[in-house]
Enzyme design. Structure first.
Site, PDB file in Angstrom:
ATOM      1  N   LYS A 205       0.839  -1.199   0.000  1.00 57.99           N
ATOM      2  CA  LYS A 205       0.000   0.000   0.000  1.00 57.99           C
ATOM      3  C   LYS A 205       0.877   1.253   0.000  1.00 57.99           C
ATOM      4  O   LYS A 205       0.690   2.158  -0.787  1.00 57.99           O
ATOM      5  CB  LYS A 205      -0.922  -0.041   1.228  1.00 57.99           C
ATOM      6  CG  LYS A 205      -1.808   1.168   1.351  1.00 57.99           C
ATOM      7  CD  LYS A 205      -2.697   1.073   2.564  1.00 57.99           C
ATOM      8  CE  LYS A 205      -3.230   2.448   2.914  1.00 57.99           C
ATOM      9  NZ  LYS A 205      -4.005   2.467   4.141  1.00 57.99           N
ATOM     10  N   GLU A 211      10.793  -4.626   4.133  1.00 60.47           N
ATOM     11  CA  GLU A 211      10.889  -6.048   3.766  1.00 60.47           C
ATOM     12  C   GLU A 211      10.448  -6.264   2.314  1.00 60.47           C
ATOM     13  O   GLU A 211      11.103  -6.971   1.542  1.00 60.47           O
ATOM     14  CB  GLU A 211       9.998  -6.914   4.667  1.00 60.47           C
ATOM     15  CG  GLU A 211      10.419  -6.959   6.115  1.00 60.47           C
ATOM     16  CD  GLU A 211       9.698  -5.922   6.959  1.00 60.47           C
ATOM     17  OE1 GLU A 211       9.452  -4.792   6.462  1.00 60.47           O
ATOM     18  OE2 GLU A 211       9.394  -6.229   8.114  1.00 60.47           O
ATOM     19  N   GLY A 266      -4.536  -1.903   5.230  1.00 64.92           N
ATOM     20  CA  GLY A 266      -3.861  -3.060   4.623  1.00 64.92           C
ATOM     21  C   GLY A 266      -4.545  -4.378   4.964  1.00 64.92           C
ATOM     22  O   GLY A 266      -4.775  -5.221   4.095  1.00 64.92           O
ATOM     23  N   ARG A 267      -4.905  -4.561   6.233  1.00 68.44           N
ATOM     24  CA  ARG A 267      -5.481  -5.846   6.651  1.00 68.44           C
ATOM     25  C   ARG A 267      -6.930  -6.013   6.202  1.00 68.44           C
ATOM     26  O   ARG A 267      -7.534  -7.055   6.430  1.00 68.44           O
ATOM     27  CB  ARG A 267      -5.340  -6.026   8.163  1.00 68.44           C
ATOM     28  CG  ARG A 267      -5.881  -4.878   9.003  1.00 68.44           C
ATOM     29  CD  ARG A 267      -5.439  -5.005  10.457  1.00 68.44           C
ATOM     30  NE  ARG A 267      -5.821  -3.866  11.275  1.00 68.44           N
ATOM     31  CZ  ARG A 267      -5.128  -2.753  11.411  1.00 68.44           C
ATOM     32  NH1 ARG A 267      -3.988  -2.603  10.731  1.00 68.44           N
ATOM     33  NH2 ARG A 267      -5.528  -1.774  12.182  1.00 68.44           N
ATOM     34  N   GLU A 352      -3.826  -6.702  15.228  1.00 64.23           N
ATOM     35  CA  GLU A 352      -3.344  -5.385  14.801  1.00 64.23           C
ATOM     36  C   GLU A 352      -4.472  -4.352  14.955  1.00 64.23           C
ATOM     37  O   GLU A 352      -4.228  -3.179  15.213  1.00 64.23           O
ATOM     38  CB  GLU A 352      -2.845  -5.439  13.347  1.00 64.23           C
ATOM     39  CG  GLU A 352      -1.834  -4.351  13.031  1.00 64.23           C
ATOM     40  CD  GLU A 352      -1.180  -4.492  11.652  1.00 64.23           C
ATOM     41  OE1 GLU A 352      -1.886  -4.401  10.642  1.00 64.23           O
ATOM     42  OE2 GLU A 352       0.056  -4.675  11.585  1.00 64.23           O
ATOM     43  N   HIS A 383      -3.455 -33.617  17.730  1.00 60.81           N
ATOM     44  CA  HIS A 383      -2.333 -34.479  18.090  1.00 60.81           C
ATOM     45  C   HIS A 383      -1.123 -33.662  18.511  1.00 60.81           C
ATOM     46  O   HIS A 383      -0.010 -34.190  18.596  1.00 60.81           O
ATOM     47  CB  HIS A 383      -2.007 -35.399  16.915  1.00 60.81           C
ATOM     48  CG  HIS A 383      -3.172 -36.270  16.567  1.00 60.81           C
ATOM     49  ND1 HIS A 383      -3.401 -37.471  17.179  1.00 60.81           N
ATOM     50  CD2 HIS A 383      -4.222 -36.055  15.743  1.00 60.81           C
ATOM     51  CE1 HIS A 383      -4.532 -37.988  16.704  1.00 60.81           C
ATOM     52  NE2 HIS A 383      -5.054 -37.132  15.837  1.00 60.81           N
ATOM     53  N   LYS A 511      10.339  -0.849  13.843  1.00 59.86           N
ATOM     54  CA  LYS A 511      10.790  -0.615  12.460  1.00 59.86           C
ATOM     55  C   LYS A 511      11.871   0.453  12.454  1.00 59.86           C
ATOM     56  O   LYS A 511      12.878   0.344  11.763  1.00 59.86           O
ATOM     57  CB  LYS A 511       9.629  -0.071  11.607  1.00 59.86           C
ATOM     58  CG  LYS A 511       8.680  -1.059  11.047  1.00 59.86           C
ATOM     59  CD  LYS A 511       7.777  -0.331  10.037  1.00 59.86           C
ATOM     60  CE  LYS A 511       6.463  -1.058   9.852  1.00 59.86           C
ATOM     61  NZ  LYS A 511       5.496  -0.325   9.045  1.00 59.86           N
TER      62      LYS A 511
HETATM   63  O1  F6P Z   1       3.756  -2.783   9.634  1.00 61.10           O
HETATM   64  C1  F6P Z   1       2.431  -3.140   9.615  1.00 61.10           C
HETATM   65  C2  F6P Z   1       1.826  -2.876   8.275  1.00 61.10           C
HETATM   66  O2  F6P Z   1       1.686  -1.515   8.085  1.00 61.10           O
HETATM   67  C3  F6P Z   1       0.505  -3.593   8.103  1.00 61.10           C
HETATM   68  O3  F6P Z   1      -0.551  -2.911   8.669  1.00 61.10           O
HETATM   69  C4  F6P Z   1       0.437  -3.720   6.621  1.00 61.10           C
HETATM   70  O4  F6P Z   1      -0.522  -4.649   6.196  1.00 61.10           O
HETATM   71  C5  F6P Z   1       1.851  -4.140   6.328  1.00 61.10           C
HETATM   72  O5  F6P Z   1       2.644  -3.385   7.222  1.00 61.10           O
HETATM   73  C6  F6P Z   1       2.303  -3.945   4.910  1.00 61.10           C
HETATM   74  O6  F6P Z   1       2.206  -2.605   4.528  1.00 61.10           O
HETATM   75  P1  F6P Z   1       2.321  -2.175   3.016  1.00 61.10           P
HETATM   76  O7  F6P Z   1       1.179  -2.803   2.281  1.00 61.10           O
HETATM   77  O8  F6P Z   1       2.240  -0.684   3.027  1.00 61.10           O
HETATM   78  O9  F6P Z   1       3.627  -2.673   2.499  1.00 61.10           O
END
Ligand code: F6P
Length: 548
Positions: A205, A211, A266-267, A352, A383, A511
């Site tokens: 987003k 990452e 995002g979620r 979250e 199990h 972060k």
């Molecule tokens: O760090 C948490 C977060 O902001 C989540 O809420 C989000 O889904 C994820 O990182 C990824 O964010 P982006 O879609 O901006 O890479």
């Protein structure tokens, strides 16, 4: 309204109700009321939900409904659907419902559903082109594989949906997901792929997530190296983002950037272009069915009375368990291999969203908010950790989820799966008394001293609360409805707990510190005195790295 939810009359009455002794055992509740299942279950949108095995009575549910009224749940739901800025700390609406709405949703004088339709139409053309082989790689070959690079909400939803809807997917293109910055993740995916036939979707987003960008850069270099050049590599990239300028700067061709908006969390974003992997794997028609299932749940949520409203009932029961009864966690146990990623998806959605310690006004809460969401697929979980669920010292509520009709025709499997689904919730609710356990051992021929010795070990208290969720089948529609059910459940809880479900400031500090530490790991300069632990860890890492 009092400053804390815990001072509301209904909250206080719920607390008294919880302490009013003695609360009947689930065994007694069922024995007293043969109509308990009928009263405490409901089917809607292809999903039957049975909350009769929760530790609630009609009085509990009446008080919870009163609490919802005192928290003005109904008007808060209307505000969210109407696009008001319910995300107060970021001054944004939370309009995931607009991503699947059939009627216009106006935000700042503009119908956002028109924008959504535009992006979905572009996404449909692209998905159709890739699936049919019309859109081809730099070498003129059809794309056989797609790698979705994203994390959190840009990964968990599409990953879950692709796995859940695999029976609806074509053999090609195959979908792969990379989220973790651990190089082992991307190495193991691209190591098996042919770059000349691989499409990379960069889903972020913000297009700033470290990452995702690290993985995207690795994928881009791999393509550039193997395809001999940037121009060829660009033909293998597409992006989903609310910041198209950053995607363009990264090298994604303009026509391959699918837009998101800052009014989608995002979620909550699976229903947008973040669902591109679903459209690539199963087709846009199936993705539309997923959205239609969510829309059906939206309509149920917006229209059904609170006591017959599935997200409201589930949200209130969670508040009852977590804040009044003190349950620190809730297990999610899908009795469906294709839903095995559901616990991970719900971890982000629920924790979250509601893992907050201050109210919307910034006051500390004086009650427990989101419990830990955790779990894994049944029957495997039986199990591994079910011993703890049945006889551990904490009675943890659990959602059991299964589907009536399987997608396979293998004899004997599905009945076994469902027999376990039903049997486990029955054991958790009703347990086994000492008299029953003793009788069973005597019937098996055990002598009296042995019976007495084993009795404490073989007795089950029961009275452990569960909700059973039964989908007609695992289809795009029911999956959409199930995920929207949980989205709205989360919103209900956030209203009762008076927390903002749509921000996530808690993830920022770590972060930022990682950003500061990153250059120090690779360097040799003395560390700025920070704290003995972090310094010790970095120094140890530096020493070990020198050895390699
Ligand atoms: O760090 C948490 C977060 O902001 C989540 O809420 C989000 O889904 C994820 O990182 C990824 O964010 P982006 O879609 O901006 O890479």
């Amino acid at each position: 309204m009092p400053s804390s939810r815990s001072a509301l009359p209904a909250w206080q009455k719920l607390t008294e109700h919880q302490h009013a002794a003695p609360r009947p055992h689930l065994r007694d509740l069922f024995a007293r009321d043969p109509g308990r299942f009928r009263k405490f279950s409901l089917a809607s949108c292809g999903i039957l939900i049975d909350w009769s095995k929760q530790l609630v009575t009609e009085e509990t549910l009446r008080l919870l409904a009163a609490l919802a009224r005192e928290c003005e749940l109904e008007s808060q739901v209307k505000r969210m659907f109407a696009g008001e800025r319910v995300n107060l700390t970021e001054n944004r609406p939370a309009l995931h419902v607009a991503l699947r709405a059939a009627a216009p949703v106006v935000l700042d004088g503009r119908d956002v559903t028109a924008d959504v339709r535009g992006v979905l139409a572009a996404m449909a053309r692209f998905a159709r082109g890739v699936r049919s082989g019309r859109i081809r790689s730099a070498a003129g070959r059809p794309f056989t594989d797609v790698v979705n690079i994203g994390i959190g909400g840009s990964d968990l939803g599409p990953r879950l949906a692709c796995e859940a809807l695999a029976p609806y997917a074509k053999a090609r293109p195959r979908l792969h997901f990379v989220s973790n910055v651990d190089g082992a993740a991307i190495a193991s995916v691209i190591g098996r792929l042919d770059p000349a036939a691989t499409l990379v979707v960069i889903a972020s987003k913000t297009f700033t997530t470290d990452e995702t960008l690290a993985n995207a850069r690795t994928a881009r270099s791999w393509l550039e190296r193997k395809l001999r050049g940037k121009a060829a590599a660009a033909k293998h990239l597409c992006a989903v983002t609310a910041d198209p300028a950053r995607a363009a700067e990264f090298g994604v061709p303009a026509g391959r950037v699918f837009r998101l908006w800052d009014w989608v969390g995002g979620r909550f974003s699976l229903w947008s272009a973040v669902g591109l992997p679903v459209a690539l794997a199963a087709g846009m028609g199936r993705f539309d069915e997923l959205r239609a299932g969510a829309r059906a749940m939206d309509q149920h949520f917006a229209g059904a009375p609170p006591e017959r409203n599935l997200p409201v009932v589930l949200g209130l029961i969670e508040v009852w368990n977590a804040s009044i009864r003190g349950a620190a966690s809730r297990a999610v146990i899908p009795y469906d291999e294709r839903l095995r990623l559901l616990p991970a998806y719900l971890q982000q959605l629920e924790m979250e969203s509601c893992g907050k310690h201050v109210t919307r006004n910034g006051e500390p809460v004086d009650y427990a908010t989101a419990p830990v969401t955790w779990g894994s697929a049944g029957t495997d979980a039986q199990h591994a950790w079910f011993q703890w669920l049945h006889q551990g010292t904490q009675a943890v509520p659990a959602d059991f989820i299964a589907c009536c009709r399987p997608h396979h025709r293998l004899r004997g499997h599905h009945e076994r799966l469902l027999a376990n689904f039903c049997g486990q919730t029955e054991a958790l609710a009703f347990g086994m008394t000492a008299a029953e356990a003793g009788a069973a051992m005597r019937a098996a021929g055990l002598r009296e001293p042995e019976v007495r010795r084993l009795l404490p070990h073989r007795t089950f208290d029961g009275d452990r609360p569960t909700t059973s969720i039964l989908l007609d089948e695992l289809s795009p529609r029911t999956l959409g409805a199930l995920l929207a059910l949980y989205e709205h459940k989360v919103f209900v809880q956030s209203v009762i707990w008076d927390v903002n479900a749509f921000d996530q400031w808690g993830v920022e500090l770590g972060k930022r510190l990682a950003g500061r530490i990153l250059p120090e790991l690779g360097g040799a300069a003395p560390l700025p005195a920070r704290n003995a632990s972090t310094d010790g860890l970095i120094n140890h890492y530096r020493k070990q790295r020198r050895k390699t």
